[in-house]
Design an enzyme around this catalytic site. Structure first.
Site, PDB file in Angstrom:
ATOM      1  N   ASP A 127       0.875  -1.076   0.169  1.00 39.87           N
ATOM      2  CA  ASP A 127       0.025  -0.174   0.105  1.00 39.87           C
ATOM      3  C   ASP A 127       0.807   1.216   0.027  1.00 39.87           C
ATOM      4  O   ASP A 127       1.962   1.251   0.433  1.00 39.87           O
ATOM      5  CB  ASP A 127      -0.851  -0.138   1.180  1.00 39.87           C
ATOM      6  CG  ASP A 127      -1.932  -0.981   1.273  1.00 39.87           C
ATOM      7  OD1 ASP A 127      -2.130  -1.822   0.207  1.00 39.87           O
ATOM      8  OD2 ASP A 127      -2.654  -1.116   2.086  1.00 39.87           O
ATOM      9  N   HIS A 175      -5.007   9.127   0.691  1.00 36.46           N
ATOM     10  CA  HIS A 175      -4.953   8.459   2.089  1.00 36.46           C
ATOM     11  C   HIS A 175      -6.017   8.867   2.865  1.00 36.46           C
ATOM     12  O   HIS A 175      -6.000   8.589   4.157  1.00 36.46           O
ATOM     13  CB  HIS A 175      -3.722   8.514   2.397  1.00 36.46           C
ATOM     14  CG  HIS A 175      -3.526   7.058   3.310  1.00 36.46           C
ATOM     15  ND1 HIS A 175      -3.511   6.828   4.506  1.00 36.46           N
ATOM     16  CD2 HIS A 175      -2.865   6.031   3.063  1.00 36.46           C
ATOM     17  CE1 HIS A 175      -3.539   5.654   4.938  1.00 36.46           C
ATOM     18  NE2 HIS A 175      -2.650   5.019   4.000  1.00 36.46           N
ATOM     19  N   HIS A 225       4.128  -2.242   3.106  1.00 38.94           N
ATOM     20  CA  HIS A 225       3.905  -0.793   2.600  1.00 38.94           C
ATOM     21  C   HIS A 225       5.227  -0.287   2.092  1.00 38.94           C
ATOM     22  O   HIS A 225       6.200  -0.561   2.416  1.00 38.94           O
ATOM     23  CB  HIS A 225       3.588   0.365   3.835  1.00 38.94           C
ATOM     24  CG  HIS A 225       2.208   0.054   4.467  1.00 38.94           C
ATOM     25  ND1 HIS A 225       2.051  -1.067   5.268  1.00 38.94           N
ATOM     26  CD2 HIS A 225       0.967   0.535   4.234  1.00 38.94           C
ATOM     27  CE1 HIS A 225       0.530  -1.026   5.519  1.00 38.94           C
ATOM     28  NE2 HIS A 225       0.115  -0.110   5.017  1.00 38.94           N
TER      29      HIS A 225
END
Length: 232
Positions: free
Chosen positions: A37, A92, A189
């Protein structure tokens, strides 16, 4: 406060409550899905790509539209190497905090950024890039209703090692190995938070999983496994 010990319990509570999301699958073979992500990132994503290329692993990237616009060359290289793409919102921002029109615009803007960066027609991206992971895993039943009505597919997770807190490669890998099982959907991430360790973490965890005969699948294959199980 670290929430890492709570995520396995949270997953087991939420997954049966929201079965229309992709949380994991239950394949007969040792298969696992590795996802990232918050990218693309100009430093961490290229390092990660080299590790994945070396290992021969196809992964899944849930992108921020703003990052794609900022680093289109990095996004293009991820796409060129055949990794699966998904949406993580434009900036986000938590989906439940957004009005429906703002959420829809955020996802559309991310698709448009991907189309531009990867040199693909927008209608192709709208058809092929429709998996959505809400930032921080935050959603409501209304969020899911909206995503389904717009023909998106909500994708969640089953293994969350909290790598964005940078607890160290070994601790992240230990958490993954403790939780992983066939059909797991792992979240790491490659953005500003956690990305500095992502290449080494990926190298370590893939090698550990391969010693246990795990093979890596993409999100589309995990959807097929999930739907096949449900229809079987």
């Amino acid at each position: 406060m670290m929430f890492a010990p709570l995520y396995p319990h949270l997953y087991r509570v939420l997954a049966p409550m929201f079965p229309d999301c992709l949380w994991s699958a239950e394949p007969e073979q040792p298969l696992v899905c590795l996802s990232f992500d918050d990218g693309p990132h100009p430093q961490y994503t290229p390092q990660l790509l080299e590790v994945l290329e070396h290992l021969g692993v196809t992964a899944n990237f849930f992108w921020l539209g703003a990052a794609v616009r900022r680093y289109p060359d990095v996004a293009r290289e991820v796409f060129r190497r055949g990794h699966w793409l998904g949406l993580h919102g434009d900036t986000h921002r938590a989906f439940p905090q957004m009005r429906p029109e703002a959420l829809q615009a955020s996802l559309s803007a991310t698709q448009a950024a991907i189309a531009n960066a990867c040199d693909r027609p927008l209608d192709w991206v709208q058809t092929h890039v429709r998996d959505v992971r809400p930032p921080n895993g935050l959603f409501t039943p209304k969020t899911l209703q909206l995503l389904h009505s717009w023909q998106y597919r909500p994708v969640m997770w089953s293994v969350v090692p909290e790598d964005w807190r940078c607890p160290g490669v070994q601790r992240v890998c230990d958490r993954i190995m403790k939780q992983v099982e066939p059909g797991s959907l792992i979240v790491l991430h490659d953005g500003s938070y956690g990305g500095q360790d992502v290449a080494q973490t990926t190298l370590t965890i893939v090698e550990q999983l391969q010693t246990k005969s795990y093979q890596f699948v993409n999100i589309q294959e995990l959807w097929h496994l999930k739907s096949g199980l449900e229809s079987g």
